[in-house]
Motif scaffolding. Structure first.
Motif, PDB file in Angstrom:
ATOM      1  N   LYS A   1       0.807  -1.215   0.000  1.00  0.00           N
ATOM      2  CA  LYS A   1       0.000   0.000   0.000  1.00  0.00           C
ATOM      3  C   LYS A   1       0.844   1.270   0.000  1.00  0.00           C
ATOM      4  O   LYS A   1       0.300   2.370  -0.025  1.00  0.00           O
ATOM      5  CB  LYS A   1      -0.933   0.016   1.215  1.00  0.00           C
ATOM      6  CG  LYS A   1      -1.992  -1.076   1.213  1.00  0.00           C
ATOM      7  CD  LYS A   1      -2.914  -0.924   2.409  1.00  0.00           C
ATOM      8  CE  LYS A   1      -4.020  -1.980   2.401  1.00  0.00           C
ATOM      9  NZ  LYS A   1      -4.938  -1.805   3.558  1.00  0.00           N
ATOM     10  N   LEU A   2       2.149   1.124   0.046  1.00  0.00           N
ATOM     11  CA  LEU A   2       3.029   2.285   0.113  1.00  0.00           C
ATOM     12  C   LEU A   2       3.426   2.755  -1.286  1.00  0.00           C
ATOM     13  O   LEU A   2       3.757   1.946  -2.149  1.00  0.00           O
ATOM     14  CB  LEU A   2       4.286   1.947   0.915  1.00  0.00           C
ATOM     15  CG  LEU A   2       4.089   1.693   2.412  1.00  0.00           C
ATOM     16  CD1 LEU A   2       5.356   1.093   3.023  1.00  0.00           C
ATOM     17  CD2 LEU A   2       3.704   2.976   3.142  1.00  0.00           C
ATOM     18  N   ASP A   3       3.416   4.059  -1.498  1.00  0.00           N
ATOM     19  CA  ASP A   3       3.910   4.633  -2.746  1.00  0.00           C
ATOM     20  C   ASP A   3       5.421   4.802  -2.717  1.00  0.00           C
ATOM     21  O   ASP A   3       6.097   4.690  -3.737  1.00  0.00           O
ATOM     22  CB  ASP A   3       3.251   5.994  -3.000  1.00  0.00           C
ATOM     23  CG  ASP A   3       1.742   5.898  -3.127  1.00  0.00           C
ATOM     24  OD1 ASP A   3       1.263   4.865  -3.639  1.00  0.00           O
ATOM     25  OD2 ASP A   3       1.044   6.837  -2.699  1.00  0.00           O
ATOM     26  N   VAL A   4       5.960   5.121  -1.551  1.00  0.00           N
ATOM     27  CA  VAL A   4       7.402   5.244  -1.341  1.00  0.00           C
ATOM     28  C   VAL A   4       7.769   4.381  -0.155  1.00  0.00           C
ATOM     29  O   VAL A   4       7.150   4.470   0.911  1.00  0.00           O
ATOM     30  CB  VAL A   4       7.823   6.712  -1.065  1.00  0.00           C
ATOM     31  CG1 VAL A   4       9.327   6.788  -0.799  1.00  0.00           C
ATOM     32  CG2 VAL A   4       7.430   7.613  -2.220  1.00  0.00           C
ATOM     33  N   ASN A   5       8.764   3.521  -0.333  1.00  0.00           N
ATOM     34  CA  ASN A   5       9.181   2.607   0.736  1.00  0.00           C
ATOM     35  C   ASN A   5      10.699   2.455   0.641  1.00  0.00           C
ATOM     36  O   ASN A   5      11.215   1.613  -0.082  1.00  0.00           O
ATOM     37  CB  ASN A   5       8.484   1.261   0.582  1.00  0.00           C
ATOM     38  CG  ASN A   5       8.728   0.345   1.767  1.00  0.00           C
ATOM     39  OD1 ASN A   5       9.197   0.782   2.819  1.00  0.00           O
ATOM     40  ND2 ASN A   5       8.419  -0.936   1.603  1.00  0.00           N
TER      41      ASN A   5
ATOM     42  N   LYS B   1       8.417   6.270   4.480  1.00  0.00           N
ATOM     43  CA  LYS B   1       7.166   5.603   4.164  1.00  0.00           C
ATOM     44  C   LYS B   1       6.160   6.669   3.739  1.00  0.00           C
ATOM     45  O   LYS B   1       5.907   7.626   4.484  1.00  0.00           O
ATOM     46  CB  LYS B   1       6.617   4.862   5.381  1.00  0.00           C
ATOM     47  CG  LYS B   1       7.615   3.929   6.078  1.00  0.00           C
ATOM     48  CD  LYS B   1       7.821   2.641   5.326  1.00  0.00           C
ATOM     49  CE  LYS B   1       8.733   1.696   6.114  1.00  0.00           C
ATOM     50  NZ  LYS B   1       8.987   0.441   5.389  1.00  0.00           N
ATOM     51  N   SER B   2       5.603   6.506   2.550  1.00  0.00           N
ATOM     52  CA  SER B   2       4.675   7.514   2.037  1.00  0.00           C
ATOM     53  C   SER B   2       3.560   6.843   1.244  1.00  0.00           C
ATOM     54  O   SER B   2       3.796   5.850   0.545  1.00  0.00           O
ATOM     55  CB  SER B   2       5.424   8.506   1.149  1.00  0.00           C
ATOM     56  OG  SER B   2       4.539   9.448   0.580  1.00  0.00           O
ATOM     57  N   THR B   3       2.361   7.396   1.347  1.00  0.00           N
ATOM     58  CA  THR B   3       1.231   6.889   0.579  1.00  0.00           C
ATOM     59  C   THR B   3       0.174   7.978   0.451  1.00  0.00           C
ATOM     60  O   THR B   3       0.040   8.838   1.317  1.00  0.00           O
ATOM     61  CB  THR B   3       0.591   5.646   1.241  1.00  0.00           C
ATOM     62  OG1 THR B   3      -0.465   5.161   0.419  1.00  0.00           O
ATOM     63  CG2 THR B   3       0.024   5.986   2.612  1.00  0.00           C
ATOM     64  N   GLY B   4      -0.567   7.926  -0.644  1.00  0.00           N
ATOM     65  CA  GLY B   4      -1.714   8.799  -0.819  1.00  0.00           C
ATOM     66  C   GLY B   4      -3.007   8.107  -0.461  1.00  0.00           C
ATOM     67  O   GLY B   4      -4.081   8.690  -0.577  1.00  0.00           O
ATOM     68  N   ASN B   5      -2.922   6.869  -0.013  1.00  0.00           N
ATOM     69  CA  ASN B   5      -4.095   6.072   0.346  1.00  0.00           C
ATOM     70  C   ASN B   5      -4.765   6.653   1.596  1.00  0.00           C
ATOM     71  O   ASN B   5      -4.182   6.645   2.676  1.00  0.00           O
ATOM     72  CB  ASN B   5      -3.670   4.618   0.591  1.00  0.00           C
ATOM     73  CG  ASN B   5      -4.859   3.680   0.690  1.00  0.00           C
ATOM     74  OD1 ASN B   5      -5.955   4.075   1.068  1.00  0.00           O
ATOM     75  ND2 ASN B   5      -4.619   2.415   0.355  1.00  0.00           N
TER      76      ASN B   5
ATOM     77  N   GLY C   1      -5.933   9.031   6.521  1.00  0.00           N
ATOM     78  CA  GLY C   1      -5.361  10.054   5.657  1.00  0.00           C
ATOM     79  C   GLY C   1      -3.993   9.631   5.155  1.00  0.00           C
ATOM     80  O   GLY C   1      -3.283   8.854   5.802  1.00  0.00           O
ATOM     81  N   GLY C   2      -3.616  10.111   3.986  1.00  0.00           N
ATOM     82  CA  GLY C   2      -2.296   9.786   3.460  1.00  0.00           C
ATOM     83  C   GLY C   2      -1.204  10.322   4.374  1.00  0.00           C
ATOM     84  O   GLY C   2      -1.461  11.161   5.261  1.00  0.00           O
TER      85      GLY C   2
END
Length: 306
Positions: free
Chosen positions: A24-28, A41-45, A105-106
């Motif tokens: 589910k992570l956009d950046v890992n 760790k980053s996500t827009g989810n 929230g993301g």
């Protein structure tokens, strides 16, 4: 009669070392250096779900929000607490406790895993009262850690362009700040005796020789300090007092001077020169060269009619 088939349940997303569903992570990202482990760790989810980690002896985890708009509900046994995170907000948690949280929230976090051994090392180097642990925090603003986190995102993005000397500096700054601001369990320690800290001529020469060798083998500042029979913290301060700049900055300046010598030779490509002078690539050399000299290598070469 139709035969009923059992449909196996969909497997849950695999979780990483920090309890996040990696899929589910956009950046890992992950990077080890200076005695610390850094993660991004980053996500827009907006509906990321939960994270959980069982108790362990890994030390402490410090999270620094790189953007706002995130909320997490942390579960403590039979009760829970909710915390909002703005840009530069932090949390600190102890790995010896089970951790469960629902993320809403993301988010975009720079995370720092700090062992108890690292805390002891910083205690030894900084002097003053010793601490044994970090106080738990959730959602507090910390502009200093916010700024240091932004620096470390560049390291995670371009690890091949980063020297261990630089990471040592940033890691020590992070550790010293955390212990000073959030340290707990203080005991009587020793203090700075004061006075100027300078290197003897012999140690200055030894340190500079090792730093120049770092153009090839990227020796760490801890190795150089040990060779001088000094703690890492004392060495950094003594080097700056003696030379007028930090070891990392001095090394960059020496690499730039070496690059200038090569640039004076007609026909040498900047890419070739960058590799010979210890830079990761041409882009890395251009950024450093411009920060030291004020112009790019190509512009400097043209200014000197080469």
């Amino acid at each position: 009669m139709p035969v009923l088939q059992r449909i196996p349940p969909t497997p849950a997303p695999s979780k990483d070392a920090l309890g996040c569903a990696a899929s589910k992570l956009d950046v890992n990202q992950e990077f080890e250096g200076g005695g610390l482990t850094f993660y991004r760790k980053s996500t827009g989810n907006e509906q990321f779900g939960n994270v959980s980690t069982p108790a362990s002896d890994r030390g402490f985890l410090v999270g620094v929000a790189l953007r706002g708009g995130h909320r997490r509900r942390i579960l403590h046994g039979n009760h829970a607490s909710t915390h909002d995170f703005d840009n530069g907000s932090i949390y600190i948690r102890d790995f010896t406790e089970d951790y469960r949280a629902d993320l809403q929230g993301g988010f975009d976090f720079l995370l720092v895993e700090m062992s108890r051994a690292f805390i002891e090392r910083v205690n030894d180097e900084k002097g003053g009262p010793r601490v044994s642990s970090l106080l738990p925090m959730n959602g507090q603003s910390d502009p200093v850690l916010g700024a240091l986190a932004q620096v470390m995102t560049q390291v995670l993005d371009r690890p091949a362009e980063t020297s261990s000397l630089f990471v040592d500096h940033v890691s020590l700054a992070i550790g010293t700040h955390l212990l000073s601001e959030y340290g707990a369990g203080a005991t009587a320690g020793w203090g700075d005796t004061g006075g100027g800290r300078v290197l003897s001529r012999k140690l200055e020469v030894r340190a500079k020789d090792m730093l120049l060798a770092a153009m090839r083998d990227d020796s760490s500042i801890a190795d150089i300090a040990e060779a001088c029979n000094l703690s890492r913290s004392y060495f950094i301060k003594a080097f700056r007092q003696t030379v007028g700049t930090t070891p990392h900055r001095w090394l960059l300046e020496q690499r730039v001077q070496k690059a200038k010598e090569h640039l004076r030779v007609p026909g040498r490509s900047i890419t070739e020169i960058a590799l010979q002078c210890g830079f990761a690539d041409q882009a890395h050399m251009t950024r450093v060269f411009a920060s030291v000299v004020g112009v790019s290598p190509g512009a400097w070469r043209r200014e000197h009619g080469i």
